[in-house]
Structures are given as C-alpha cells and as structure tokens.
Design a protein around this motif. Structure first.
Motif, PDB file in Angstrom:
ATOM      1  N   GLU A 190      41.577  43.491  35.154  1.00 51.15           N
ATOM      2  CA  GLU A 190      42.566  43.432  34.092  1.00 51.15           C
ATOM      3  C   GLU A 190      42.721  44.773  33.380  1.00 51.15           C
ATOM      4  O   GLU A 190      43.836  45.203  33.080  1.00 51.15           O
ATOM      5  CB  GLU A 190      42.176  42.343  33.089  1.00 51.15           C
ATOM      6  CG  GLU A 190      43.281  42.049  32.110  1.00 51.15           C
ATOM      7  CD  GLU A 190      42.976  40.852  31.238  1.00 51.15           C
ATOM      8  OE1 GLU A 190      42.506  39.837  31.776  1.00 51.15           O
ATOM      9  OE2 GLU A 190      43.229  40.930  30.029  1.00 51.15           O
ATOM     10  N   ASN A 236      31.564  31.114  51.641  1.00 48.76           N
ATOM     11  CA  ASN A 236      30.695  32.193  51.161  1.00 48.76           C
ATOM     12  C   ASN A 236      29.841  32.752  52.280  1.00 48.76           C
ATOM     13  O   ASN A 236      29.621  33.953  52.376  1.00 48.76           O
ATOM     14  CB  ASN A 236      29.765  31.677  50.055  1.00 48.76           C
ATOM     15  CG  ASN A 236      30.389  31.812  48.692  1.00 48.76           C
ATOM     16  OD1 ASN A 236      31.573  32.100  48.597  1.00 48.76           O
ATOM     17  ND2 ASN A 236      29.625  31.591  47.656  1.00 48.76           N
ATOM     18  N   ARG A 274      33.269  39.776  45.441  1.00 43.39           N
ATOM     19  CA  ARG A 274      32.530  39.990  44.199  1.00 43.39           C
ATOM     20  C   ARG A 274      31.547  38.849  44.000  1.00 43.39           C
ATOM     21  O   ARG A 274      31.753  37.745  44.483  1.00 43.39           O
ATOM     22  CB  ARG A 274      33.493  40.068  43.022  1.00 43.39           C
ATOM     23  CG  ARG A 274      34.285  38.794  42.847  1.00 43.39           C
ATOM     24  CD  ARG A 274      35.227  38.856  41.694  1.00 43.39           C
ATOM     25  NE  ARG A 274      36.249  39.858  41.837  1.00 43.39           N
ATOM     26  CZ  ARG A 274      36.501  40.761  40.900  1.00 43.39           C
ATOM     27  NH1 ARG A 274      35.820  40.751  39.799  1.00 43.39           N
ATOM     28  NH2 ARG A 274      37.453  41.637  41.053  1.00 43.39           N
ATOM     29  N   THR A 275      30.491  39.104  43.292  1.00 41.63           N
ATOM     30  CA  THR A 275      29.510  38.060  43.043  1.00 41.63           C
ATOM     31  C   THR A 275      29.811  37.367  41.746  1.00 41.63           C
ATOM     32  O   THR A 275      30.381  37.952  40.870  1.00 41.63           O
ATOM     33  CB  THR A 275      28.093  38.632  42.962  1.00 41.63           C
ATOM     34  OG1 THR A 275      28.119  39.703  42.036  1.00 41.63           O
ATOM     35  CG2 THR A 275      27.648  39.112  44.311  1.00 41.63           C
ATOM     36  N   GLY A 313      42.487  35.049  36.999  1.00 49.36           N
ATOM     37  CA  GLY A 313      41.165  34.945  36.388  1.00 49.36           C
ATOM     38  C   GLY A 313      41.151  34.007  35.193  1.00 49.36           C
ATOM     39  O   GLY A 313      40.154  33.913  34.493  1.00 49.36           O
ATOM     40  N   ILE A 359      33.139  25.728  49.799  1.00 59.15           N
ATOM     41  CA  ILE A 359      32.932  27.033  49.174  1.00 59.15           C
ATOM     42  C   ILE A 359      31.661  27.677  49.732  1.00 59.15           C
ATOM     43  O   ILE A 359      31.604  28.881  49.988  1.00 59.15           O
ATOM     44  CB  ILE A 359      32.837  26.902  47.634  1.00 59.15           C
ATOM     45  CG1 ILE A 359      34.057  26.194  47.082  1.00 59.15           C
ATOM     46  CG2 ILE A 359      32.682  28.270  46.995  1.00 59.15           C
ATOM     47  CD1 ILE A 359      35.372  26.861  47.347  1.00 59.15           C
ATOM     48  N   LEU A 360      30.649  26.839  49.955  1.00 53.78           N
ATOM     49  CA  LEU A 360      29.389  27.332  50.514  1.00 53.78           C
ATOM     50  C   LEU A 360      29.638  27.944  51.883  1.00 53.78           C
ATOM     51  O   LEU A 360      29.211  29.060  52.178  1.00 53.78           O
ATOM     52  CB  LEU A 360      28.402  26.165  50.621  1.00 53.78           C
ATOM     53  CG  LEU A 360      26.948  26.485  50.956  1.00 53.78           C
ATOM     54  CD1 LEU A 360      26.347  27.342  49.862  1.00 53.78           C
ATOM     55  CD2 LEU A 360      26.143  25.204  51.107  1.00 53.78           C
ATOM     56  N   ARG A 368      30.084  37.038  53.622  1.00 56.61           N
ATOM     57  CA  ARG A 368      29.000  37.479  52.757  1.00 56.61           C
ATOM     58  C   ARG A 368      29.318  38.817  52.094  1.00 56.61           C
ATOM     59  O   ARG A 368      29.034  39.067  50.944  1.00 56.61           O
ATOM     60  CB  ARG A 368      27.710  37.600  53.579  1.00 56.61           C
ATOM     61  CG  ARG A 368      26.578  36.616  53.231  1.00 56.61           C
ATOM     62  CD  ARG A 368      26.148  36.743  51.953  1.00 56.61           C
ATOM     63  NE  ARG A 368      25.855  35.935  50.855  1.00 56.61           N
ATOM     64  CZ  ARG A 368      24.950  35.007  50.723  1.00 56.61           C
ATOM     65  NH1 ARG A 368      24.273  34.571  51.720  1.00 56.61           N
ATOM     66  NH2 ARG A 368      24.719  34.459  49.572  1.00 56.61           N
ATOM     67  N   ILE A 385      37.721  31.643  41.682  1.00 55.43           N
ATOM     68  CA  ILE A 385      37.746  31.238  40.281  1.00 55.43           C
ATOM     69  C   ILE A 385      37.658  32.460  39.367  1.00 55.43           C
ATOM     70  O   ILE A 385      37.975  32.399  38.184  1.00 55.43           O
ATOM     71  CB  ILE A 385      36.615  30.222  40.009  1.00 55.43           C
ATOM     72  CG1 ILE A 385      36.909  29.365  38.785  1.00 55.43           C
ATOM     73  CG2 ILE A 385      35.274  30.907  39.826  1.00 55.43           C
ATOM     74  CD1 ILE A 385      37.748  28.175  39.068  1.00 55.43           C
ATOM     75  N   PHE A 386      37.251  33.611  39.918  1.00 58.27           N
ATOM     76  CA  PHE A 386      37.194  34.841  39.120  1.00 58.27           C
ATOM     77  C   PHE A 386      38.500  35.621  39.191  1.00 58.27           C
ATOM     78  O   PHE A 386      38.634  36.676  38.599  1.00 58.27           O
ATOM     79  CB  PHE A 386      36.053  35.732  39.595  1.00 58.27           C
ATOM     80  CG  PHE A 386      34.723  35.079  39.480  1.00 58.27           C
ATOM     81  CD1 PHE A 386      34.318  34.520  38.278  1.00 58.27           C
ATOM     82  CD2 PHE A 386      33.880  34.992  40.566  1.00 58.27           C
ATOM     83  CE1 PHE A 386      33.095  33.898  38.163  1.00 58.27           C
ATOM     84  CE2 PHE A 386      32.645  34.376  40.463  1.00 58.27           C
ATOM     85  CZ  PHE A 386      32.253  33.827  39.262  1.00 58.27           C
ATOM     86  N   SER A 400      42.112  40.859  39.641  1.00 58.01           N
ATOM     87  CA  SER A 400      41.065  41.720  40.213  1.00 58.01           C
ATOM     88  C   SER A 400      40.444  42.599  39.159  1.00 58.01           C
ATOM     89  O   SER A 400      39.232  42.748  39.081  1.00 58.01           O
ATOM     90  CB  SER A 400      41.647  42.637  41.291  1.00 58.01           C
ATOM     91  OG  SER A 400      42.155  41.889  42.331  1.00 58.01           O
ATOM     92  N   VAL A 446      40.700  25.566  44.154  1.00 62.91           N
ATOM     93  CA  VAL A 446      39.466  26.260  44.537  1.00 62.91           C
ATOM     94  C   VAL A 446      39.112  25.971  45.992  1.00 62.91           C
ATOM     95  O   VAL A 446      38.708  26.853  46.744  1.00 62.91           O
ATOM     96  CB  VAL A 446      38.321  25.857  43.587  1.00 62.91           C
ATOM     97  CG1 VAL A 446      36.998  26.408  44.081  1.00 62.91           C
ATOM     98  CG2 VAL A 446      38.610  26.366  42.191  1.00 62.91           C
TER      99      VAL A 446
END
Lengths: 315, 333
Positions: A194, A306, A314-315, A61, A302-303, A310, A256-257, A192, A250
């Motif tokens: 921390e 995604n 996580r969003t 993260g 990435i699109l 779906r 990226i999260f 995921s 990426v």
C-alpha cells in the motif's frame, strides 16, 4: 512467476471440482442432471455476487464483514419501502439498493478517512446495520409481492434461472475489470504494497472507497434477489453469508493478505462449495456434516496450495 | 503479516518514563480509561432515570451473566496482541459446553466435567496454532475452517437436542462465594492474573514483540512458532474456562451458543484497546469492554428502548468508540 503460481492454484482447484463432481454423480443419479445443476446456480447467486465484490476487497488486503447485515437491511427496506411507504416495487427495490450502496460507502469512508482497519470498521457496521434492520422491521416480515417480481428469483430466462444470468454477467465484467484495466491492476498494487502504491501516485483511497461501496451495492442487489427467491423479508436474512463468501474467495486462491486473486478462482471455489453442499445432501449426508466438510476442504486446499508454492509467497 | 506492520501509528509503551504519572497513565491506558468512564457515566445517567438499574438483581445480571464473554475475551486479546485472530471461539464454546454437560450427566466426577473443556479446548486450539505457525496458513483462514468444522460437528453429533438433568453441584455459575457470584470472582481473578502475566513475564512481553514486529522478535531470539502454538493453546484454555461459566448458568445446555458470539468476543477485545494490527492492548481493556456492552444492553431496557433497536444502538456505540480511538491516536502521532 506470480502468474504461474496463480494458474497453479486455480488448476488444482478446477481439478478438485471435477473430481468432486464425478464422485458426487456416482453417489446419486439425481445430482448430475441439468435441472439440478441449474437449480444450484440459482441458490449460489446471492453468495456469488457478494463473493465477486469480496474478491476485490480482499485483493487489496481488506475485508468486509458487514455484507450479510447490508443484505438484511436492504431486504427489510425493500419490503418497508413497498408496503409501508407505498412506493411501486421497482422504486422500492432501487431505494433499498441505494441505501445498501450508501452503507457500503459509509464503510469506505470509515476505513479510508478515519483509517480504521477494515476488520474492525466492518465488524462495527455489521452490528449497526443488522441492528437497523431489526429496529426497522420490529420482527415483522413483508410478504405478498406481485407475481412479476418472482421472475427475478424463481423463474427462468431462456431456460436458465434469471439470477444466474446476473451472476454470470457480473463475473465476466468483474474479471475483465480486475485483469485488464488500470483500475484492476491498482487493486493488486494496493494489496501488495500500500505504501509503495501511494508513493507511485496511485489513487489508493479512492480505489478502496469505490470497492467498499461496490461491496455494499453487490450485497443489496443480492438482497433483492434473495427476497424474490424466498417471497418474504426477514431481518435475519443473510446473517453468516459473509463467512460463506470469504470461504469461496479464499478457497479460490485470493490471498487474505492481498495482492493476489482472481474472479475465476472465486467462481470455482463457489461452485465447489455449492456442489459439496448439494451433492452430499442428495447422497444422504446431513447439512451439518456438509458444513464440517467445507471447513476441512478450506483448510486442506490452502494447505495443499501452500505446499505447492513454498517459495515466492509472502508469509 | 509483515506488510501490515508499517501502517498506522501504534501506541508505544516505552520511552514515556520521564513524563508525569497522569500523562503516562493516559498514554498507556487511554482506551481502558475511556471505556471505564463510559461505564461510569452510563451507570450514573441510567440510575438517575430508573433507580432500579442498580438493584442487586440487575447488577448480578450485568456482571455475572456476561463473565464468560469477558473470560473468552482474555484469550482473544492475547491472540490479537500476537497479531492473529480467531473467529471460531463461539463454535468452540458450544462444542466444549456439550462435552462438559454430557460428562456431568453421565455421572463422571464434577471436577472431571469441569476439567474436560479446558483440556479439550487447549488441544483443539493447539492444532489450530500448529496450522498457523508451521503450515503458515493465515489464522483467519484456519479459524474460518475450524468454525465450520466445529459448528457442523456439534449439530451432527447432538442433533440439536438439549442436555437436561444437570447435577446441581455442576452448576458453579449459580453459586456464590463470600456473597459474590462465582462468575464475577472468576472474571476478576483471571483478568488480574492475565494482565500481570502479560505485563511482567518474559513470555507475556514476547507476545507484544511478536505482534508488534515479528521479524524483529525473531531476530531477538524469540521462538515465534512455538510461542504462537502456545498462545493458541492458552486461548483454548480460556475458552474452556469461559465454557464452564457459560454451561453452568442455566439448568440446561443448549446445543447452540448466542449468535455471533465470536464477534462479540473479538469486539470486546478490540474496543478494550487491543490493536487489531497486533502489538498493543491489555486484558483489562477487554474485560471492561465486555462490561460496557452488558451495561449498554441492560441500560436500554431500563430506559425503555425497544429491544429491537438494541443492536443498532450497540453498533453505533462500537463505531463511536472506534472512531474516537482512531482520532485520539492520530492526534498524538
């Protein structure tokens, strides 16, 4: 569930790579030759080494924007230690790598001890390390390295570019660490959640500190290879390389999260970018057009990924 | 972004009503006050060493020459407050400058050449906002892609040529109004307007709510997706305004912008006190931070530090400011 979605992204990406390789080989008969592909491997080693370390960092993260500056600083120091300080070249290179690793360690300390968000901490050290490189070099470049030094960046071992061996070795070791060791699983856990990781007794801070240090190490090893490849040192070396590395990571499916990502994915992402750069330039597209396309590929990949998954992410 | 919300302590702007005025001022505008103090100290010290530092010429360079960065940082501050980031703004300003200059040279009315970058900037960033809000792609990924597209596109189209023979009326950044350089006035006006808008309008407040806790904001009925697109479009408009100041500074427009312009803009917003985690910060801070950078850059020249060490010193100061801010926050929380 998580494993299935991982496989999906990388399969999708590998398919895309095959299609791209096929299309590009139709565009120019100079593209799909052993010589050209190996040469591309030579060119992508520096970004590749950085991207491997970046995969770990992003999987927790975090992010490391200072790698390009660490590369520049280590490159300059290799030259300065050798020419101005009179050290034998192997010691000069080792010294430069040591300083680069220390720079990464400093990032880690700022992030873990002072709790500065990684984006800001490395944004600040991006300016600082590049500034040190500029200040130390005073815009002078160091050239004229001994012939044996070019073995690293310009020659082959067993018919394959020397640095490509290093990249392959690094990728194999890194994927084993990330996928199969406790330490690698800790990386995903930290990324995921921390707080939960800390409550579970995982060494969150130590892991992060080690990762940013490793990132500095990777960047400075890349610096020595870079110097050997282009036969000179300049203080602006590696500027912008952080964005290339992050794009590869990426694109390779690392979230990226944090919490998600593999070395295989990063490597496929890296190959895809390099194939596009090279293939299109052989097909007569100018370098700038290629940069545009890479940007578009990043967003579209990435699109698409995604859309395929779906649910569950996580969003 | 939900995972990030529960990390470090965040400055709270509520629940402080009963404390004294000074205390409240510090807890609300601590970072802004630190930055302002740093600027004042620098001015006093450097002027004592070299009085020419406060000559009219140098003040114009510091305040007017960097106004475009401050204007771009206003939009960036809004983006970061909302919990997003934009690494493509430097490339966007380059593209918009070329569009504006091309129109001006081609003989279109001057107002049209000024309006175009604002409108195109809004349009491009609205697309970015839609990708972030509706396609759920993280803003750093979208803007990283946009950075490549815009930078590559600009050089492919212009081939690196400069735009010359700009009409004199177009060069608004070189003009003065009531004795002050226009960019300075634009910077101050936009900063004040944006600060009031963010503090006192429902829309402005909602940005802090979204950045602070997106789920809670959604629960209170804030249309997050639409607001995200809107804030990106507004950021695009500020990039357009920044472009006007940037493109009209000199007699020519180069097809490149200063390297790492996006990082300078982001850093200005962050050093000015905008939390990268979203939810806090003001545009007053981002403007002050821009002035601080400009002052440092100029000060180093006046105290005879080699220009090659400039970035190292700036980097060190950024780091010191960030560390001080973190220690200050921790001391309170």
């Amino acid at each position: 569930m998580a494993l299935r979605s991982l496989i999906r992204h990388e399969t999708f990406l590998a398919l895309l790579l095959v299609i791209v390789l096929f299309v590009l080989s139709q565009q120019s008969d100079r593209f799909f030759t052993v010589g050209n592909l190996l040469n591309q491997g030579r060119l992508m080693t520096e970004v590749g080494l950085i991207a491997i370390a970046m995969t770990f960092v992003i999987a927790t993260g975090g992010i490391d924007l200072s790698v390009g500056s660490i590369l520049g600083l280590s490159a300059i120091l290799t030259g300065v230690f050798w020419q101005n300080a009179g050290l034998p070249l192997p010691f000069a290179a080792a010294g430069a790598i040591a300083v680069g690793t220390l720079a990464g360690f400093a990032n880690g300390v700022i992030i873990t001890r002072f709790r500065v968000p990684p984006l800001i901490a490395t944004l600040a050290t991006l300016a600082l390390y590049r500034g040190l490189a500029e200040g130390i070099s005073q815009a002078r470049s160091v050239r004229g390295y001994p012939e044996w030094f070019y073995l690293l960046g310009q020659r082959d071992v067993l018919g394959v570019p020397t640095q490509l061996w290093i990249l392959i070795l690094a990728a194999v070791v890194a994927s084993i660490i990330l996928a199969y060791t406790t330490w690698g699983r800790t990386v995903y856990a930290v990324g995921s959640n921390e707080v939960a990781s800390r409550f579970s007794g995982l060494a969150v801070e130590k892991t992060k500190l080690a990762l940013y240090t490793a990132s500095g190490f990777a960047a400075s090893v890349a610096a020595v290879i870079f110097v050997s490849r282009v036969s000179t040192t300049r203080s602006d070396m590696g500027s912008g390389i952080e964005l290339d590395a992050i794009t590869a990571v990426v694109l390779g499916g690392t979230s990226i999260f944090g919490g998600r990502g593999t070395i295989v994915g990063t490597m496929i992402g890296l190959c895809l970018i390099q194939a596009l750069k090279n293939g299109l330039s052989l097909a007569g597209v100018k370098g700038d057009g290629t940069i545009m396309l890479i940007g578009a590929v990043l967003i579209l990949a990435i699109l698409a990924s995604n859309l395929f998954e779906r649910s569950g992410t996580r969003t | 972004m939900t995972a990030m919300v529960d990390l470090p302590p965040v400055r709270s702007r509520t629940g402080l009503q009963r404390q004294g005025f000074i205390r409240r001022l510090f807890s609300e505008y601590g970072q802004e006050i630190i930055v302002l103090s740093a600027i004042l100290v620098l001015f006093v010290v450097v002027t004592l060493i070299n009085p020419r530092f406060i000559s009219a010429n140098n003040l114009t360079t510091i305040f007017s020459g960097n106004a475009y960065i401050a204007v771009a940082a206003i939009g960036m501050a809004m983006i970061i407050v909302t919990g997003h980031i934009d690494v493509s703004v430097g490339a966007l300003i380059g593209v918009l400058a070329t569009i504006s200059g091309t129109l001006a040279v081609a003989g279109y009315p001057i107002w049209f050449a000024w309006l175009a970058p604002v409108v195109v900037g809004m349009a491009i960033n609205a697309v970015i906002g839609i990708l972030v809000a509706y396609a759920r792609i993280p803003s750093i990924v979208v803007t990283l892609g946009a950075l490549s597209i815009l930078r590559g596109g600009l050089i492919s189209v212009t081939g690196g040529t400069w735009i010359t023979d700009l009409p004199p009326d177009f060069l608004i950044a070189q003009k003065r109004l009531l004795g002050f350089p226009v960019p300075l006035l634009v910077m101050v006006a936009l900063t004040v307007l944006a600060a009031l808008w963010m503090r006192y309008t429902a829309f402005g407040r909602s940005l802090y709510a979204i950045g602070g806790n997106a789920e809670a904001a959604l629960a209170t009925g804030i249309p997050i997706a639409r607001r995200t697109v809107a804030v990106f479009a507004i950021h695009g408009a500020f990039a357009g305004l920044a472009t006007i100041l940037f493109a009209t500074q000199l007699q020519v427009i180069q097809s490149t912008v200063p390297p790492n312009l996006e990082l300078t803009v982001i850093t200005a917003a962050v050093i000015g006190g905008v939390s990268i985690l979203g939810g806090t910060g003001t545009v007053i801070g981002s403007t002050l931070a821009t002035i601080l950078f400009a002052t440092i850059g100029s000060a180093l020249i006046f105290v005879n530090v080699s220009a090659y060490w400039l970035r190292a010193v700036i980097g060190l100061l950024i780091l010191a400011t960030v560390l001080a801010d973190m220690l200050r926050r921790r001391g309170r929380g």
